[in-house]
Design an enzyme around this catalytic site. Structure first.
Site, mmCIF file in Angstrom:
data_model
loop_
_atom_site.group_PDB
_atom_site.id
_atom_site.type_symbol
_atom_site.label_atom_id
_atom_site.label_comp_id
_atom_site.label_asym_id
_atom_site.label_seq_id
_atom_site.Cartn_x
_atom_site.Cartn_y
_atom_site.Cartn_z
ATOM 1 N N TYR A 236 -77.778 16.922 69.305
ATOM 2 C CA TYR A 236 -76.640 17.599 68.686
ATOM 3 C C TYR A 236 -77.098 18.366 67.444
ATOM 4 O O TYR A 236 -76.722 19.522 67.240
ATOM 5 C CB TYR A 236 -75.561 16.568 68.330
ATOM 6 C CG TYR A 236 -74.289 17.188 67.814
ATOM 7 C CD1 TYR A 236 -73.317 17.645 68.686
ATOM 8 C CD2 TYR A 236 -74.067 17.333 66.448
ATOM 9 C CE1 TYR A 236 -72.141 18.215 68.217
ATOM 10 C CE2 TYR A 236 -72.902 17.896 65.973
ATOM 11 C CZ TYR A 236 -71.945 18.338 66.863
ATOM 12 O OH TYR A 236 -70.789 18.925 66.391
ATOM 13 N N HIS B 138 -77.070 22.555 66.854
ATOM 14 C CA HIS B 138 -76.379 23.191 65.732
ATOM 15 C C HIS B 138 -77.330 23.895 64.770
ATOM 16 O O HIS B 138 -76.878 24.654 63.913
ATOM 17 C CB HIS B 138 -75.465 22.188 65.023
ATOM 18 C CG HIS B 138 -74.210 21.981 65.779
ATOM 19 N ND1 HIS B 138 -74.136 21.163 66.882
ATOM 20 C CD2 HIS B 138 -72.980 22.536 65.639
ATOM 21 C CE1 HIS B 138 -72.911 21.217 67.380
ATOM 22 N NE2 HIS B 138 -72.191 22.042 66.646
ATOM 23 N N TYR C 266 -67.066 26.620 56.729
ATOM 24 C CA TYR C 266 -67.056 25.590 57.760
ATOM 25 C C TYR C 266 -68.362 24.810 57.722
ATOM 26 O O TYR C 266 -69.439 25.392 57.783
ATOM 27 C CB TYR C 266 -66.858 26.258 59.125
ATOM 28 C CG TYR C 266 -66.721 25.342 60.312
ATOM 29 C CD1 TYR C 266 -66.234 24.055 60.197
ATOM 30 C CD2 TYR C 266 -67.069 25.791 61.579
ATOM 31 C CE1 TYR C 266 -66.094 23.231 61.301
ATOM 32 C CE2 TYR C 266 -66.928 24.983 62.696
ATOM 33 C CZ TYR C 266 -66.449 23.704 62.543
ATOM 34 O OH TYR C 266 -66.315 22.899 63.640
ATOM 35 N N TRP D 26 -68.906 27.370 74.691
ATOM 36 C CA TRP D 26 -69.431 26.416 73.710
ATOM 37 C C TRP D 26 -68.825 25.032 73.912
ATOM 38 O O TRP D 26 -69.532 24.027 73.927
ATOM 39 C CB TRP D 26 -69.158 26.920 72.293
ATOM 40 C CG TRP D 26 -69.733 26.029 71.234
ATOM 41 C CD1 TRP D 26 -69.081 25.038 70.551
ATOM 42 C CD2 TRP D 26 -71.078 26.029 70.752
ATOM 43 N NE1 TRP D 26 -69.938 24.434 69.659
ATOM 44 C CE2 TRP D 26 -71.170 25.024 69.764
ATOM 45 C CE3 TRP D 26 -72.206 26.793 71.047
ATOM 46 C CZ2 TRP D 26 -72.348 24.762 69.089
ATOM 47 C CZ3 TRP D 26 -73.382 26.522 70.355
ATOM 48 C CH2 TRP D 26 -73.442 25.518 69.393
#
Length: 106
Positions: free
Chosen positions: A18, A22, A41, A76
């Protein structure tokens, strides 16, 4: 500006993957988020898979709806779904439940 914080749970055995995914978020995904009103964000990931998301937006519901309308978001979310626990058939972006802010120091 509305501040939004949410929690999700990444499967502990997939946290490294993960993180890697990212580290290279698609440019078109970044552009869609910005165009949809997602600002400042951030995602924070604890070693056990607890994921904390934070963003600022004028209207969270409108920003989510705008992202849901994009083709890149559909791709996504389909790729990210397998990383999470407890989605109960929902996409990760559908499973986000904002926390209630109880204190803010500006």
């Amino acid at each position: 500006m509305q501040r939004v914080c949410f929690l999700l749970k990444v499967r502990a055995e997939r946290t490294e993957e993960y993180r890697a995914r990212h580290a290279e978020v698609w440019q078109e995904m970044r552009e869609a988020l910005t165009a949809s009103g997602w600002h400042n964000y951030s995602l924070f990931l604890r070693e056990d898979g607890l994921l904390v998301g934070y963003l600022e937006t004028e209207d969270f519901e409108r920003a989510k709806t705008a992202m849901e309308a994009t083709e890149v978001n559909a791709r996504w979310q389909a790729e990210m779904g397998g990383f999470f626990e407890e989605l109960d058939g929902r996409r990760p972006d559908e499973a986000m439940r904002p926390l209630t802010e109880v204190f803010h120091l500006a």
